[in-house]
Design a protein around this motif. Sequence first.
Motif, PDB file in Angstrom:
ATOM      1  N   ALA A 188       2.549   1.144  -4.233  1.00  0.00           N
ATOM      2  CA  ALA A 188       1.129   0.809  -4.298  1.00  0.00           C
ATOM      3  C   ALA A 188       0.832  -0.105  -3.368  1.00  0.00           C
ATOM      4  O   ALA A 188      -0.492  -0.504  -3.233  1.00  0.00           O
ATOM      5  CB  ALA A 188       1.247   0.118  -5.657  1.00  0.00           C
ATOM      6  N   SER A 189       1.437  -0.476  -2.303  1.00  0.00           N
ATOM      7  CA  SER A 189       0.719  -1.561  -1.031  1.00  0.00           C
ATOM      8  C   SER A 189      -0.191  -0.954  -0.459  1.00  0.00           C
ATOM      9  O   SER A 189      -1.182  -1.810  -0.065  1.00  0.00           O
ATOM     10  CB  SER A 189       2.033  -1.849  -0.116  1.00  0.00           C
ATOM     11  N   ALA A 190      -0.506   0.534  -0.245  1.00  0.00           N
ATOM     12  CA  ALA A 190      -1.700   0.744   0.518  1.00  0.00           C
ATOM     13  C   ALA A 190      -2.980   0.545  -0.276  1.00  0.00           C
ATOM     14  O   ALA A 190      -4.007   0.025   0.231  1.00  0.00           O
ATOM     15  CB  ALA A 190      -1.720   2.274   0.612  1.00  0.00           C
ATOM     16  N   PHE A 191      -2.801   0.587  -1.667  1.00  0.00           N
ATOM     17  CA  PHE A 191      -3.904   0.358  -2.583  1.00  0.00           C
ATOM     18  C   PHE A 191      -4.290  -1.210  -2.432  1.00  0.00           C
ATOM     19  O   PHE A 191      -5.409  -1.520  -2.081  1.00  0.00           O
ATOM     20  CB  PHE A 191      -3.402   0.540  -4.143  1.00  0.00           C
ATOM     21  N   TYR A 192      -3.351  -1.982  -2.335  1.00  0.00           N
ATOM     22  CA  TYR A 192      -3.705  -3.521  -2.100  1.00  0.00           C
ATOM     23  C   TYR A 192      -4.435  -3.743  -0.762  1.00  0.00           C
ATOM     24  O   TYR A 192      -5.153  -4.491  -0.465  1.00  0.00           O
ATOM     25  CB  TYR A 192      -2.799  -4.232  -2.345  1.00  0.00           C
ATOM     26  N   LYS A 193      -3.789  -3.083   0.371  1.00  0.00           N
ATOM     27  CA  LYS A 193      -4.358  -3.283   1.403  1.00  0.00           C
ATOM     28  C   LYS A 193      -5.830  -2.823   1.777  1.00  0.00           C
ATOM     29  O   LYS A 193      -6.546  -3.581   2.650  1.00  0.00           O
ATOM     30  CB  LYS A 193      -3.435  -2.349   2.799  1.00  0.00           C
ATOM     31  N   ARG A 194      -6.327  -1.987   0.999  1.00  0.00           N
ATOM     32  CA  ARG A 194      -7.850  -1.535   1.018  1.00  0.00           C
ATOM     33  C   ARG A 194      -8.465  -2.942   0.526  1.00  0.00           C
ATOM     34  O   ARG A 194      -9.834  -3.226   0.631  1.00  0.00           O
ATOM     35  CB  ARG A 194      -8.063  -0.451   0.073  1.00  0.00           C
ATOM     36  N   TYR A 195      -8.002  -3.812  -0.135  1.00  0.00           N
ATOM     37  CA  TYR A 195      -8.694  -4.876  -0.721  1.00  0.00           C
ATOM     38  C   TYR A 195      -8.388  -6.179   0.224  1.00  0.00           C
ATOM     39  O   TYR A 195      -8.667  -7.363  -0.534  1.00  0.00           O
ATOM     40  CB  TYR A 195      -8.362  -5.128  -2.046  1.00  0.00           C
ATOM     41  N   GLY A 196      -7.721  -6.185   1.158  1.00  0.00           N
ATOM     42  CA  GLY A 196      -7.576  -7.357   2.170  1.00  0.00           C
ATOM     43  C   GLY A 196      -6.252  -8.029   2.130  1.00  0.00           C
ATOM     44  O   GLY A 196      -5.879  -9.103   2.593  1.00  0.00           O
ATOM     45  N   PHE A 197      -5.475  -7.484   1.083  1.00  0.00           N
ATOM     46  CA  PHE A 197      -4.010  -7.905   1.039  1.00  0.00           C
ATOM     47  C   PHE A 197      -3.165  -7.489   2.360  1.00  0.00           C
ATOM     48  O   PHE A 197      -3.267  -6.417   2.769  1.00  0.00           O
ATOM     49  CB  PHE A 197      -3.361  -7.434  -0.197  1.00  0.00           C
ATOM     50  N   ARG A 198      -2.162  -8.441   2.500  1.00  0.00           N
ATOM     51  CA  ARG A 198      -1.324  -8.034   3.456  1.00  0.00           C
ATOM     52  C   ARG A 198       0.265  -8.243   3.112  1.00  0.00           C
ATOM     53  O   ARG A 198       0.317  -9.172   2.162  1.00  0.00           O
ATOM     54  CB  ARG A 198      -1.312  -9.084   4.777  1.00  0.00           C
ATOM     55  N   GLU A 199       1.213  -7.522   3.549  1.00  0.00           N
ATOM     56  CA  GLU A 199       2.411  -7.664   3.168  1.00  0.00           C
ATOM     57  C   GLU A 199       3.049  -8.916   3.941  1.00  0.00           C
ATOM     58  O   GLU A 199       2.903  -9.347   4.986  1.00  0.00           O
ATOM     59  CB  GLU A 199       3.234  -6.349   3.401  1.00  0.00           C
ATOM     60  N   THR A 200       3.913  -9.604   3.080  1.00  0.00           N
ATOM     61  CA  THR A 200       4.665 -10.594   3.639  1.00  0.00           C
ATOM     62  C   THR A 200       6.147 -10.109   4.068  1.00  0.00           C
ATOM     63  O   THR A 200       6.406  -8.871   3.538  1.00  0.00           O
ATOM     64  CB  THR A 200       4.912 -11.796   2.628  1.00  0.00           C
ATOM     65  N   ASP A 201       7.066 -10.854   4.628  1.00  0.00           N
ATOM     66  CA  ASP A 201       8.546 -10.643   4.631  1.00  0.00           C
ATOM     67  C   ASP A 201       9.244 -10.538   3.458  1.00  0.00           C
ATOM     68  O   ASP A 201      10.266 -10.153   3.386  1.00  0.00           O
ATOM     69  CB  ASP A 201       8.982 -11.466   5.817  1.00  0.00           C
ATOM     70  N   ILE A 202       8.729 -10.928   2.283  1.00  0.00           N
ATOM     71  CA  ILE A 202       9.570 -11.217   1.041  1.00  0.00           C
ATOM     72  C   ILE A 202       9.383  -9.840   0.346  1.00  0.00           C
ATOM     73  O   ILE A 202       8.433  -9.369   0.105  1.00  0.00           O
ATOM     74  CB  ILE A 202       8.819 -12.126  -0.051  1.00  0.00           C
ATOM     75  N   THR A 203      10.859  -9.117   0.213  1.00  0.00           N
ATOM     76  CA  THR A 203      10.814  -8.050  -0.470  1.00  0.00           C
ATOM     77  C   THR A 203      12.061  -8.254  -1.671  1.00  0.00           C
ATOM     78  O   THR A 203      13.057  -9.136  -1.187  1.00  0.00           O
ATOM     79  CB  THR A 203      11.033  -6.639   0.316  1.00  0.00           C
ATOM     80  N   TYR A 204      12.046  -7.350  -2.427  1.00  0.00           N
ATOM     81  CA  TYR A 204      13.272  -7.271  -3.436  1.00  0.00           C
ATOM     82  C   TYR A 204      13.179  -5.980  -4.300  1.00  0.00           C
ATOM     83  O   TYR A 204      12.307  -5.301  -4.159  1.00  0.00           O
ATOM     84  CB  TYR A 204      13.074  -8.498  -4.329  1.00  0.00           C
TER      85      TYR A 204
END
Length: 155
Positions: free
Chosen positions: A125-141
């Motif tokens: 779902a990260s592409a959805f959030y990117k449309r609203y100005g969110f950026r991915e951090t280096d924290i994954t799990y």
Amino acid sequence: MKYVPSLLSLPGFYMTYKDFNIKPIPGSQTWPMRHRVMYPEMSPESVILDEDTQGIHFGLFSPDGKLVSVISLFERENGHYQFRKFATDTSEQGKGYGSALLSYIIDFCQAKNARVLRCNARTSASAFYKRYGFRETDITYFKDGHDFVVMEREL
């Protein structure tokens, strides 16, 4: 359907638009949708958060009163907020309801003078959030069969 920020009435934390309305709801009202949409293969109790009593929970309702989408918001330290357990009924996805609710939460946090809004997003779902100005951090799990990435947006 298009979300119209000018219709937002933050003093009452309630927003009405011709196709839906958004209002605070008890945390327990989010649980059935969280379970049905996010983790149907797990027990209903698995979607209850220990911190639900400290959150602000919002529901987006259709004109006929059907709960369509839910989100839970938690205040963190230093002007940071985090939303969790964001779910839209599968039969209503793709109609703009989730977008409207997320836009509402962003506006709500800005009105609260928040500095950062975060979420733990499924990588799918990260592409959805990117449309609203969110950026991915280096924290994954990886948890409960899903890959996650912490995403954030400066407000």
